[in-house]
Design a protein around this motif. Structure first.
Motif, PDB file in Angstrom:
ATOM      1  N   ILE A 195     -75.307  45.098  56.334  1.00  0.00           N
ATOM      2  CA  ILE A 195     -74.148  45.823  56.888  1.00  0.00           C
ATOM      3  C   ILE A 195     -74.326  46.065  58.383  1.00  0.00           C
ATOM      4  CG2 ILE A 195     -72.894  48.035  56.818  1.00  0.00           C
ATOM      5  CD1 ILE A 195     -72.618  47.698  53.935  1.00  0.00           C
ATOM      6  N   LYS A 196     -75.562  46.323  58.802  1.00  0.00           N
ATOM      7  CA  LYS A 196     -75.802  46.478  60.250  1.00  0.00           C
ATOM      8  C   LYS A 196     -75.425  45.202  60.990  1.00  0.00           C
ATOM      9  CE  LYS A 196     -79.436  49.946  60.684  1.00  0.00           C
ATOM     10  NZ  LYS A 196     -80.871  50.157  60.956  1.00  0.00           N
ATOM     11  N   SER A 197     -75.760  44.061  60.397  1.00  0.00           N
ATOM     12  CA  SER A 197     -75.454  42.781  61.016  1.00  0.00           C
ATOM     13  C   SER A 197     -73.937  42.530  61.042  1.00  0.00           C
ATOM     14  CB  SER A 197     -76.172  41.662  60.252  1.00  0.00           C
ATOM     15  OG  SER A 197     -75.595  40.409  60.511  1.00  0.00           O
ATOM     16  N   LEU A 198     -73.283  42.763  59.904  1.00  0.00           N
ATOM     17  CA  LEU A 198     -71.825  42.548  59.833  1.00  0.00           C
ATOM     18  C   LEU A 198     -71.079  43.463  60.797  1.00  0.00           C
ATOM     19  CD1 LEU A 198     -71.479  42.251  55.960  1.00  0.00           C
ATOM     20  CD2 LEU A 198     -70.877  40.459  57.611  1.00  0.00           C
ATOM     21  N   ARG A 199     -71.640  44.648  61.038  1.00  0.00           N
ATOM     22  CA  ARG A 199     -71.024  45.634  61.920  1.00  0.00           C
ATOM     23  C   ARG A 199     -71.006  45.156  63.379  1.00  0.00           C
ATOM     24  NH1 ARG A 199     -73.703  51.640  61.974  1.00  0.00           N
ATOM     25  NH2 ARG A 199     -75.484  50.523  62.812  1.00  0.00           N
ATOM     26  N   VAL A 200     -71.942  44.279  63.728  1.00  0.00           N
ATOM     27  CA  VAL A 200     -71.996  43.762  65.107  1.00  0.00           C
ATOM     28  C   VAL A 200     -71.976  42.231  65.096  1.00  0.00           C
ATOM     29  CG1 VAL A 200     -73.105  43.996  67.345  1.00  0.00           C
ATOM     30  CG2 VAL A 200     -73.454  45.760  65.636  1.00  0.00           C
ATOM     31  N   HIS A 201     -70.811  41.663  64.777  1.00  0.00           N
ATOM     32  CA  HIS A 201     -70.608  40.214  64.904  1.00  0.00           C
ATOM     33  C   HIS A 201     -71.630  39.363  64.164  1.00  0.00           C
ATOM     34  CE1 HIS A 201     -67.658  41.326  67.891  1.00  0.00           C
ATOM     35  NE2 HIS A 201     -68.578  41.980  68.574  1.00  0.00           N
ATOM     36  N   GLY A 202     -72.110  39.825  63.035  1.00  0.00           N
ATOM     37  CA  GLY A 202     -73.043  39.004  62.266  1.00  0.00           C
ATOM     38  C   GLY A 202     -74.343  38.731  63.007  1.00  0.00           C
ATOM     39  N   GLN A 203     -74.745  39.713  63.804  1.00  0.00           N
ATOM     40  CA  GLN A 203     -75.960  39.616  64.624  1.00  0.00           C
ATOM     41  C   GLN A 203     -77.212  39.329  63.777  1.00  0.00           C
ATOM     42  OE1 GLN A 203     -77.558  43.319  66.647  1.00  0.00           O
ATOM     43  NE2 GLN A 203     -76.321  42.460  68.266  1.00  0.00           N
ATOM     44  N   GLY A 204     -78.091  38.456  64.331  1.00  0.00           N
ATOM     45  CA  GLY A 204     -79.389  38.224  63.710  1.00  0.00           C
ATOM     46  C   GLY A 204     -80.412  39.181  64.290  1.00  0.00           C
ATOM     47  N   THR A 205     -81.673  38.765  64.337  1.00  0.00           N
ATOM     48  CA  THR A 205     -82.688  39.676  64.870  1.00  0.00           C
ATOM     49  C   THR A 205     -82.566  39.816  66.386  1.00  0.00           C
ATOM     50  OG1 THR A 205     -84.158  37.782  64.715  1.00  0.00           O
ATOM     51  CG2 THR A 205     -84.448  39.509  63.060  1.00  0.00           C
TER      52      THR A 205
END
Ligand SMILES: *Cc1c(COP(=O)(O)O)cnc(C)c1O
Length: 369
Positions: free
Chosen positions: A213-223
């Motif tokens: 969810i953290k990733s989806l919250r910011v454009h599908g961000q990776g590490t």
């Protein structure tokens, strides 16, 4: 008189809000500042879940779990037809098909018996795969989670609680936001706990959902910041909104008590003349709205208006009859309970700062129609 008086509330918390906002302005931590994690920890502890992640609105809080679960074309997601548009909109946005369910005539929440029927129907038809349920805690009253949980287990459905109106409510001593696999709430200014713009949050216990969810919250961000591993959204909460919520959280319990007292007073006074809301005996309702039903709604609203008493209709049209859902080919008569209630329901001013004098005037106008 205001329908929801946010000005009186601001006078109460002004020093605290201004101090917190100034701190952010001084260090320009507008995006994902430290207030975000502070708020997420406080909210999780209040609701009683392991995790809380804030986001940009209640709508995004409903969308993020659907994206996280890969719910999309060919999937059926069941929800109440008597709710705010966003509950079903997110289902359609991610490509899945909303399947509406009628409501109970006393609680206005999704009817578990009819939910079971609708799921069975979709299963028998075999065109869509039943995937998820979104029960809504309408007007701040929790849905019947004991029964809904059994149905979710029977059909192996993912459950997202729409707690946009019920932050602060309880059901069998557990807080709203702790039901289902994940819950979504909204901090739109008019909700029981509101910020000064748009905001929302999700609550859950599954550790695997945290990074997703953290990733989806910011454009599908990776590490890495500029590595994108999936398609997501721009769904962060502004730090300033988190600061405002931290200030409001301090007075929230007191506000909840005041709402309950106001609801009780309305119901005692109006019970003989109107259909008053269902009152949970041992649980707390967050009273996002205080709603009545009557046969002659137009003339009642006319009279209130003449006396300068604000009122509102939540909701004049169930979702299955909204133009945006024409493509689902639902018809008038498909969900008769919701349709009838939509024609009779209206809401009165409800907020913790409604003065005794004001409430007495509202009651007296309604009783002397
Ligand atoms: C307000 C609301 C939403 C959407 O929340 P926003 O913060 O306005 O996006 C979703 N569901 C229900 C039941 C709501 O009342």
């Amino acid at each position: 008189m205001d329908f929801i008086d946010l000005k009186k509330q601001y006078q109460r918390i002004k020093p605290s809000v201004q101090k917190r906002i100034n701190t952010i302005l001084d260090c320009s931590g507008y995006i994902m500042g430290k207030e975000i994690t502070e708020l997420e920890e406080k909210l999780a502890s209040y609701v009683g879940t392991k995790y809380c992640l804030t986001c940009s609105s209640g709508t995004d809080a409903l969308l993020l779990p659907l994206l996280a679960k890969g719910i999309g074309p060919g999937d059926a997601v069941f929800t109440s037809t008597f709710t705010f548009f966003a509950t079903a909109e997110v289902i359609a946005l991610c490509g899945a098909t909303p399947v509406f369910v009628d409501i109970q005539k006393d609680t206005y929440n999704i009817d578990p018996e009819k939910l079971h029927e609708e799921i069975q129907k979709v299963k028998n038809q075999g065109l869509l795969k039943p995937k998820a349920i979104i029960p809504v805690d309408i007007f701040g009253l929790c849905a019947d989670y004991d029964t809904i949980n059994i149905i979710a287990q029977e059909f192996d459905l993912y459950m997202i609680e729409d707690a946009a109106q019920s932050f602060g409510a309880t059901y069998k001593s557990k807080k709203a936001g702790s039901f289902g696999d994940i819950a979504a709430t909204s901090f739109f200014p008019a909700k029981p706990l509101g910020c000064y713009g748009d905001g929302g949050a999700v609550f859950f216990n599954d550790p695997e959902m945290v990074e997703l969810i953290k990733s989806l919250r910011v454009h599908g961000q990776g590490t890495d910041k500029y590595e994108n591993v999936r398609i997501g959204i721009n769904g962060r909460m502004d730090t300033i909104q988190a600061a405002i919520l931290l200030a409001k959280l301090e007075i929230f319990e007191d506000e909840l008590l005041k709402r309950t007292a106001i609801a009780k007073k309305y119901s005692t006074a109006l019970n003989n003349k109107f259909i008053t809301p269902y009152m949970p005996k041992n649980d707390i309702c967050a009273w996002a709205q205080y709603s009545l039903q009557c046969e002659n709604r137009d003339s009642v609203l006319e009279r209130l208006k003449k006396e300068q008493i604000p009122s509102a209709i939540y909701y004049p049209k169930p979702l299955h009859l909204q133009k945006a859902f024409d493509y689902l080919h639902c018809k008038a008569g498909n969900y008769p309970v919701a349709e009838q209630i939509a024609q009779k329901i209206f809401s009165l001013p409800m907020h913790p700062y409604l003065e005794e004098k004001e409430q007495e005037k509202i009651i007296s106008v309604l009783m002397n129609l």
